[in-house]
Design an enzyme around this catalytic site. Structure first.
Site, PDB file in Angstrom:
ATOM      1  N   GLU A  83    -103.052 126.651 -41.483  1.00  0.00           N
ATOM      2  CA  GLU A  83    -101.609 125.823 -41.878  1.00  0.00           C
ATOM      3  C   GLU A  83    -100.897 126.431 -42.992  1.00  0.00           C
ATOM      4  O   GLU A  83     -99.901 125.845 -43.449  1.00  0.00           O
ATOM      5  CB  GLU A  83    -101.880 124.483 -42.125  1.00  0.00           C
ATOM      6  CG  GLU A  83    -102.806 124.286 -43.022  1.00  0.00           C
ATOM      7  CD  GLU A  83    -103.342 122.715 -43.175  1.00  0.00           C
ATOM      8  OE1 GLU A  83    -104.504 122.362 -43.073  1.00  0.00           O
ATOM      9  OE2 GLU A  83    -102.477 121.850 -43.759  1.00  0.00           O
ATOM     10  N   CYS A 115    -105.687 121.053 -40.808  1.00  0.00           N
ATOM     11  CA  CYS A 115    -106.856 121.392 -41.032  1.00  0.00           C
ATOM     12  C   CYS A 115    -107.801 121.458 -39.925  1.00  0.00           C
ATOM     13  O   CYS A 115    -108.889 121.848 -39.812  1.00  0.00           O
ATOM     14  CB  CYS A 115    -107.593 120.524 -42.160  1.00  0.00           C
ATOM     15  SG  CYS A 115    -106.799 120.556 -43.561  1.00  0.00           S
ATOM     16  N   HIS A 237    -114.758 117.958 -42.717  1.00  0.00           N
ATOM     17  CA  HIS A 237    -113.656 118.407 -43.328  1.00  0.00           C
ATOM     18  C   HIS A 237    -113.800 117.998 -45.034  1.00  0.00           C
ATOM     19  O   HIS A 237    -113.888 116.630 -45.116  1.00  0.00           O
ATOM     20  CB  HIS A 237    -112.466 118.013 -42.812  1.00  0.00           C
ATOM     21  CG  HIS A 237    -111.254 118.431 -43.534  1.00  0.00           C
ATOM     22  ND1 HIS A 237    -110.878 119.702 -44.017  1.00  0.00           N
ATOM     23  CD2 HIS A 237    -110.366 117.747 -44.009  1.00  0.00           C
ATOM     24  CE1 HIS A 237    -109.753 119.854 -44.805  1.00  0.00           C
ATOM     25  NE2 HIS A 237    -109.373 118.578 -44.693  1.00  0.00           N
TER      26      HIS A 237
HETATM   27  N1  CAA Z   1    -114.898 109.058 -63.939  1.00  0.00           N
HETATM   28  C1  CAA Z   1    -115.087 109.003 -62.539  1.00  0.00           C
HETATM   29  N2  CAA Z   1    -114.343 108.547 -61.708  1.00  0.00           N
HETATM   30  C2  CAA Z   1    -112.969 108.532 -61.829  1.00  0.00           C
HETATM   31  C3  CAA Z   1    -112.431 108.773 -63.099  1.00  0.00           C
HETATM   32  C4  CAA Z   1    -113.471 109.175 -64.206  1.00  0.00           C
HETATM   33  N3  CAA Z   1    -112.916 109.091 -65.432  1.00  0.00           N
HETATM   34  N4  CAA Z   1    -111.069 108.287 -62.946  1.00  0.00           N
HETATM   35  C5  CAA Z   1    -110.703 108.268 -61.878  1.00  0.00           C
HETATM   36  N5  CAA Z   1    -111.768 108.415 -61.117  1.00  0.00           N
HETATM   37  C6  CAA Z   1    -112.005 108.229 -59.425  1.00  0.00           C
HETATM   38  C7  CAA Z   1    -111.306 106.936 -59.021  1.00  0.00           C
HETATM   39  O1  CAA Z   1    -111.976 105.588 -58.918  1.00  0.00           O
HETATM   40  C8  CAA Z   1    -111.001 107.301 -57.607  1.00  0.00           C
HETATM   41  O2  CAA Z   1    -112.374 106.960 -56.840  1.00  0.00           O
HETATM   42  P1  CAA Z   1    -112.254 106.257 -55.369  1.00  0.00           P
HETATM   43  O3  CAA Z   1    -111.469 107.004 -54.721  1.00  0.00           O
HETATM   44  O4  CAA Z   1    -113.616 106.311 -55.071  1.00  0.00           O
HETATM   45  O5  CAA Z   1    -111.659 105.074 -55.851  1.00  0.00           O
HETATM   46  C9  CAA Z   1    -110.899 108.996 -57.703  1.00  0.00           C
HETATM   47  O6  CAA Z   1    -111.581 109.124 -59.051  1.00  0.00           O
HETATM   48  C10 CAA Z   1    -109.555 109.657 -57.549  1.00  0.00           C
HETATM   49  O7  CAA Z   1    -108.691 108.752 -58.313  1.00  0.00           O
HETATM   50  P2  CAA Z   1    -107.312 108.492 -57.988  1.00  0.00           P
HETATM   51  O8  CAA Z   1    -107.322 107.686 -56.492  1.00  0.00           O
HETATM   52  O9  CAA Z   1    -106.652 107.558 -58.874  1.00  0.00           O
HETATM   53  O10 CAA Z   1    -106.654 109.861 -57.910  1.00  0.00           O
HETATM   54  P3  CAA Z   1    -105.257 110.237 -57.521  1.00  0.00           P
HETATM   55  O11 CAA Z   1    -103.971 109.340 -57.481  1.00  0.00           O
HETATM   56  O12 CAA Z   1    -104.863 111.474 -58.485  1.00  0.00           O
HETATM   57  O13 CAA Z   1    -105.258 111.117 -56.055  1.00  0.00           O
HETATM   58  C11 CAA Z   1    -106.052 112.308 -54.191  1.00  0.00           C
HETATM   59  C12 CAA Z   1    -106.488 111.400 -55.649  1.00  0.00           C
HETATM   60  C13 CAA Z   1    -105.421 110.954 -53.275  1.00  0.00           C
HETATM   61  C14 CAA Z   1    -107.235 112.846 -53.524  1.00  0.00           C
HETATM   62  C15 CAA Z   1    -104.990 113.454 -54.418  1.00  0.00           C
HETATM   63  O14 CAA Z   1    -105.860 114.375 -55.128  1.00  0.00           O
HETATM   64  C16 CAA Z   1    -104.165 113.689 -53.264  1.00  0.00           C
HETATM   65  O15 CAA Z   1    -103.202 113.244 -52.996  1.00  0.00           O
HETATM   66  N6  CAA Z   1    -104.887 115.033 -52.835  1.00  0.00           N
HETATM   67  C17 CAA Z   1    -104.305 115.941 -51.787  1.00  0.00           C
HETATM   68  C18 CAA Z   1    -104.675 114.847 -50.241  1.00  0.00           C
HETATM   69  C19 CAA Z   1    -106.007 115.016 -49.862  1.00  0.00           C
HETATM   70  O16 CAA Z   1    -106.684 115.604 -50.155  1.00  0.00           O
HETATM   71  N7  CAA Z   1    -106.239 113.910 -48.854  1.00  0.00           N
HETATM   72  C20 CAA Z   1    -107.543 113.538 -48.305  1.00  0.00           C
HETATM   73  C21 CAA Z   1    -107.291 113.475 -46.949  1.00  0.00           C
HETATM   74  S1  CAA Z   1    -106.298 114.282 -45.890  1.00  0.00           S
HETATM   75  C22 CAA Z   1    -106.948 115.790 -45.416  1.00  0.00           C
HETATM   76  O17 CAA Z   1    -108.197 115.716 -45.513  1.00  0.00           O
HETATM   77  C23 CAA Z   1    -106.209 116.643 -44.726  1.00  0.00           C
HETATM   78  C24 CAA Z   1    -106.285 117.657 -45.949  1.00  0.00           C
HETATM   79  O18 CAA Z   1    -107.142 118.560 -46.103  1.00  0.00           O
HETATM   80  C25 CAA Z   1    -105.002 117.637 -46.888  1.00  0.00           C
END
Ligand code: CAA
Length: 393
Positions: A83, A115, A237
């Site tokens: 992709e 993916c 995945h």
């Molecule tokens: N210690 C331990 N855990 C902590 C922490 C700390 N100090 N601070 C935060 N966390 C935890 C949060 O509680 C959260 O856990 P949960 O999801 O279990 O609640 C986790 O860390 C992530 O925190 P946030 O949700 O606040 O993180 P974020 O807003 O920065 O975003 C994300 C995380 C959405 C994955 C972001 O990195 C993102 O958008 N990534 C790209 C999209 C993606 O990978 N999506 C996955 C599904 S889509 C897919 O699979 C296709 C693909 O390949 C893209």
């Protein structure tokens, strides 16, 4: 009862990049508490391509050991899933075909659905082998995952390629007949042609992934698949490794099981080792999970593995495989460890420079700086053409 196709993955090899960025460096730059990366998303580091690395150089590096071991005679099809395509018309697989010296009597094509593409490639390959069991299909999944700097997605980048030789009487994993399928038109993650970084709605993408887990499982059961208890491990995945835990927990709950963290860890713990340090490799990710499982588990002979493939947008598939007796003699555990360990750590400034680099679009003659110590490199852009070369050392 699940029918066994007698066709599957005969060999599997992966390659990744020259550089690696530890999440500690990213956390230091953006002031994130490191626990969010190490525990919250389950990532330790991410592979970063050098200036002269891309999906072609990684794909060729992953496939070369397979061609060296098995020869080219029986390979009549190459399917390249990605992709992060480098050309709107020409398949990246044609460059790989040339770099590896594959016969001209080969069909080569590129597949895309986020993916999920490599799973489509695997299933299409199985169909071709059923039509002529003497043939083998080279499936290559290769991607560079790239989000905007300083965006939430930045911590979930990475890059890798997996090459699989698909054939009859496979040495590693037989893929079974029933598949659970799911498609839904959602805008959770996408990349318009004019962008080189993906757009994503992070929370929406997690919800969409979990919906696909439910949908594929429901269809898998309706197609006569195994019961959940019939699996010894699950390869998900893994855009970030914590996602596999979320997904498996969701599947157990959906099937009416009480969530048991020890059971989840047993089912997927060994599949996350490579993704945790490589980062998101998009199409390759679920097969990187398989490589980690096969390379690390004690003995999986005759064990059943559930595969959950998800591609945003979205398409998902649940299918099963059975590990073949004698598989351990065919593994590439040392080479895989070496591919990970040989990466050079890059600091945040160096990573940012590589991230911001874009290839000139003026059609001029542009040599590319030599950075990779891998077997293939993008040597130049000349008249809008990519010039690849083998590195002789
Ligand atoms: N210690 C331990 N855990 C902590 C922490 C700390 N100090 N601070 C935060 N966390 C935890 C949060 O509680 C959260 O856990 P949960 O999801 O279990 O609640 C986790 O860390 C992530 O925190 P946030 O949700 O606040 O993180 P974020 O807003 O920065 O975003 C994300 C995380 C959405 C994955 C972001 O990195 C993102 O958008 N990534 C790209 C999209 C993606 O990978 N999506 C996955 C599904 S889509 C897919 O699979 C296709 C693909 O390949 C893209």
């Amino acid at each position: 009862m699940a029918s066994d196709s007698g066709v599957g993955i005969h060999d599997l090899s992966f390659a990744t990049t020259e550089f690696v960025l530890p999440h500690t460096a990213l956390a230091e730059h953006n002031g994130t508490e490191i626990g969010k990366y190490h525990v919250g998303i389950g990532q330790q580091s991410m592979s970063v391509p050098g200036a002269d690395e891309d999906i072609v150089t990684m794909g060729a590096a992953a496939a070369e050991p397979i061609v060296s071991r098995h020869g080219t005679d029986r390979i009549r099809t190459v399917v390249f899933a990605t992709e992060s395509s480098i050309d709107q018309a020409k398949s990246a697989g044609v460059y790989v075909h040339s770099l590896l010296g594959l016969p001209s009597a080969t069909r080569v094509v590129e597949l895309k659905q986020a993916c999920y593409g490599a799973t489509a490639a695997l299933q299409f390959a199985i169909g071709l082998v059923h039509r002529d069991p003497a043939q083998r299909v080279l499936v290559i999944a290769s991607d560079v995952s790239k989000y905007d700097l300083d965006s939430p997605g930045e911590a979930t980048q990475g890059a890798a390629a997996v090459a699989m030789l698909v054939g009859a009487d496979p040495a590693l994993v037989r893929i079974e007949g029933p598949s659970g399928l799911f498609t839904a038109d959602v805008m959770d993650f996408w990349r318009p042609n004019y962008r080189d970084t993906a757009l994503v709605d992070g929370q929406e993408s997690i919800t969409a992934y979990l919906q696909a887990v439910e949908g594929t499982w429901k269809d898998y059961v309706e197609q006569g698949g195994r019961s959940l208890d019939g699996f010894d491990a699950f390869c998900y995945h893994q855009p970030f490794t914590k996602m596999a835990y979320k997904a498996h927990r969701h599947l157990l709950n959906y099937c009416g099981y009480v969530t048991d963290e020890a059971r989840i860890a047993r089912a997927i713990g060994q599949t996350t080792a490579y993704n945790r340090v490589v980062g998101n490799s998009y199409t390759a990710s679920v097969y990187l999970a398989l490589a980690a499982l096969l390379d690390q588990a004690d003995d999986l002979t005759d064990r059943s593995i559930g595969f959950v493939s998800y591609g945003s947008g979205s398409v998902g598939e649940f299918f099963a495989g059975t590990v073949v007796p004698g598989y351990r003699e065919h593994l590439r555990t040392e080479a895989h460890r070496e591919a990970i360990d040989r990466r050079q750590p890059v600091d945040y400034v160096g990573y940012r420079r590589l991230h911001q680099r874009s290839l000139p679009a003026d059609g001029g003659d542009h040599p590319i700086p030599a950075q990779t110590t891998g077997p293939f490199r993008l040597a130049a852009l000349r008249g809008h053409k990519r010039i690849y070369e083998r590195c002789y050392r």
